[in-house]
Design a protein around this motif. Structure first.
Motif, PDB file in Angstrom:
ATOM      1  N   GLY A  20      19.113  17.371  18.399  1.00 16.18           N
ATOM      2  CA  GLY A  20      20.596  16.598  17.990  1.00 16.18           C
ATOM      3  C   GLY A  20      20.902  15.457  18.581  1.00 16.18           C
ATOM      4  O   GLY A  20      20.933  14.574  18.405  1.00 16.18           O
ATOM      5  N   LEU A  21      20.266  16.124  20.089  1.00 17.56           N
ATOM      6  CA  LEU A  21      20.505  14.888  21.142  1.00 17.56           C
ATOM      7  C   LEU A  21      19.109  13.534  21.057  1.00 17.56           C
ATOM      8  O   LEU A  21      19.420  12.618  21.393  1.00 17.56           O
ATOM      9  N   TRP A  22      17.584  14.416  20.529  1.00 16.72           N
ATOM     10  CA  TRP A  22      17.341  13.269  19.945  1.00 16.72           C
ATOM     11  C   TRP A  22      18.019  12.211  18.770  1.00 16.72           C
ATOM     12  O   TRP A  22      17.920  10.708  18.711  1.00 16.72           O
ATOM     13  N   THR A  23      18.982  12.274  17.617  1.00 13.58           N
ATOM     14  CA  THR A  23      19.031  11.888  17.001  1.00 13.58           C
ATOM     15  C   THR A  23      20.061  10.968  17.389  1.00 13.58           C
ATOM     16  O   THR A  23      20.337   9.577  16.933  1.00 13.58           O
ATOM     17  N   ILE A  24      21.069  10.932  18.386  1.00 12.83           N
ATOM     18  CA  ILE A  24      21.904  10.175  19.138  1.00 12.83           C
ATOM     19  C   ILE A  24      21.756   9.614  20.264  1.00 12.83           C
ATOM     20  O   ILE A  24      22.226   8.976  21.371  1.00 12.83           O
ATOM     21  N   ARG A  25      20.110   9.672  20.877  1.00  7.28           N
ATOM     22  CA  ARG A  25      19.096   9.338  21.775  1.00  7.28           C
ATOM     23  C   ARG A  25      20.285   7.709  22.488  1.00  7.28           C
ATOM     24  O   ARG A  25      19.874   7.056  22.915  1.00  7.28           O
ATOM     25  N   HIS A  26      20.036   6.985  21.282  1.00  6.24           N
ATOM     26  CA  HIS A  26      20.847   5.525  22.013  1.00  6.24           C
ATOM     27  C   HIS A  26      22.242   4.777  21.892  1.00  6.24           C
ATOM     28  O   HIS A  26      22.580   4.308  22.656  1.00  6.24           O
ATOM     29  N   PHE A  27      22.832   6.031  21.649  1.00  7.49           N
ATOM     30  CA  PHE A  27      24.309   6.565  22.120  1.00  7.49           C
ATOM     31  C   PHE A  27      24.676   6.988  23.721  1.00  7.49           C
ATOM     32  O   PHE A  27      25.391   7.437  23.708  1.00  7.49           O
ATOM     33  N   TRP A  28      23.433   7.291  23.765  1.00  5.16           N
ATOM     34  CA  TRP A  28      23.912   8.527  25.284  1.00  5.16           C
ATOM     35  C   TRP A  28      24.435   7.354  26.367  1.00  5.16           C
ATOM     36  O   TRP A  28      25.150   7.503  27.074  1.00  5.16           O
ATOM     37  N   ALA A  29      23.921   6.280  26.507  1.00  7.28           N
ATOM     38  CA  ALA A  29      24.756   5.235  27.769  1.00  7.28           C
ATOM     39  C   ALA A  29      25.802   5.234  26.965  1.00  7.28           C
ATOM     40  O   ALA A  29      27.256   5.053  27.814  1.00  7.28           O
ATOM     41  N   ALA A  30      26.652   4.794  25.524  1.00  4.20           N
ATOM     42  CA  ALA A  30      27.891   4.505  25.812  1.00  4.20           C
ATOM     43  C   ALA A  30      28.506   6.077  25.877  1.00  4.20           C
ATOM     44  O   ALA A  30      29.670   5.813  26.139  1.00  4.20           O
TER      45      ALA A  30
END
Length: 361
Positions: A20-30
């Motif tokens: 799950g963390l890898w799936t949303i990796r591009h949205f971590w900054a937001a």
């Protein structure tokens, strides 16, 4: 001894969490930005929610808060972005006119001791209109030949930033809407996994984020406004643009001198020596008060850290995490200092910290 079903359950949960963390990796900054902004504006959000009443706390209140914060963040960047674009075009026309006119170097360039002749030669090399290998020709080729490629990359970067910004606003809306429930759930989970100490760490992170916002962002904007007024008073060209650049640079401690030194050099180049001295002296006084008095009180008091460690956390955080490091760096240093004090001082100091958390609440 751990049973086999529990072992496989742990492996399954760890794998699902990692996936799950890898799936949303591009949205971590937001997501992280939304959490930081929610922490920073939470007291104001509570006032708005109480003013509008419990009937609107799920839709209207978070919508108004999110839109207001979004507009507050966008308008300054939009305004200064347009100013910088206009001034950039004016600067390009200025250099192009100098190149076509083969302008002579200014008189003050000849008055600089020791290196005046070298600077004059560099001036002629750069603005020579007859030399095919002059730097100005190469500069024009770079801007003309690679303009399309740079424009595409810039456009893609802007589109990605806009997408991240709107996703951050969406996350912020749901944080305002369900923040109280999420806070309770997070405290319960942290107590089960790491005991009561985690609540103290989370409380310190909140204090660090708010102290960093007050000490860095608000103080930096104040420096920019004051120096912007001085730029206008001294007749600095494009004073609004330089004031905005000073405010952005002043968010990072000790970076404002870069901008007001450039302003002073421009004023010297125009022959306004007194105005340049005024900018330098005023800038140093404002910097002395802001970076050596106000910021240590605001940030050091919130993070319970000496300002040296706050500064190390800021600079290290920027190097490691970019702009997010402005907030993450001091928070991580504060937690590290708490762990250090817990180990060094024993359980008595931990009980004292726990009482401080309850007192702050």
């Amino acid at each position: 001894m751990t049973s086999r079903p529990q072992f496989f359950r742990f492996i399954f949960l760890a794998a699902i969490t990692a996936l799950g963390l890898w799936t949303i990796r591009h949205f971590w900054a937001a997501l992280i930005w939304s959490v930081i902004i929610a922490i920073a504006f939470w007291p104001l959000w509570l006032r708005l929610k109480n003013a509008l009443g419990p009937k609107h706390e799920k839709v209207l209140s978070p919508t108004v808060a999110t839109i207001t914060i979004g507009i507050t963040l966008v308008l300054p960047f939009l305004f200064f972005g347009l100013e910088i674009m206009n001034d950039f075009q004016a600067a390009m026309h200025f250099f192009q006119d100098l190149k076509t006119q083969d302008a002579a170097p200014p008189e003050w360039l000849n008055k600089i001791p020791f290196i005046n002749q070298n600077l004059v030669n560099k001036w002629h090399d750069f603005f020579s209109s007859n030399t095919q290998d002059s730097p100005s020709i190469h500069l024009a080729q770079v801007f003309n030949g690679n303009f399309i490629n740079h424009g595409r990359a810039f456009g893609a970067n802007i589109a990605r930033r806009i997408t991240t910004f709107f996703f951050m606003l969406m996350s912020l809306f749901f944080l305002f809407r369900s923040g109280t429930e999420l806070q309770k759930m997070s405290i319960n989970i942290s107590r089960r996994l790491m005991g009561p100490d985690m609540e103290r760490f989370a409380h310190q992170v909140v204090l660090s984020v708010r102290g960093t916002l007050d000490g860095l962002v608000l103080v930096g904007l104040g420096e920019g406004v004051l120096l912007g007024v001085i730029y206008v008073f001294t007749g600095t060209p494009h004073a609004v643009m330089f004031g905005g650049m000073t405010a952005i640079a002043a968010i990072i401690p000790f970076c404002a001198p870069i901008i007001f030194s450039i302003v002073a050099i421009i004023l010297v180049a125009q022959g306004h020596i007194g105005a340049a001295i005024t900018v330098i002296i005023s800038g140093m006084v404002i910097l002395l008060v802001a970076d050596h008095v106000i910021r240590p009180i605001l940030i050091g008091g919130a993070t319970r850290l000496p300002f040296l460690w706050v500064l190390v956390g800021i600079l290290g955080g920027i190097e490691s995490f970019g702009l997010l490091g402005l907030f993450l760096g001091p928070a991580l240093m504060a937690i590290l200092m708490m762990v250090w004090r817990d180990v060094a001082d024993g359980p008595d100091i931990q009980n004292e910290h726990a009482k401080n958390v309850q007192k702050d609440k």
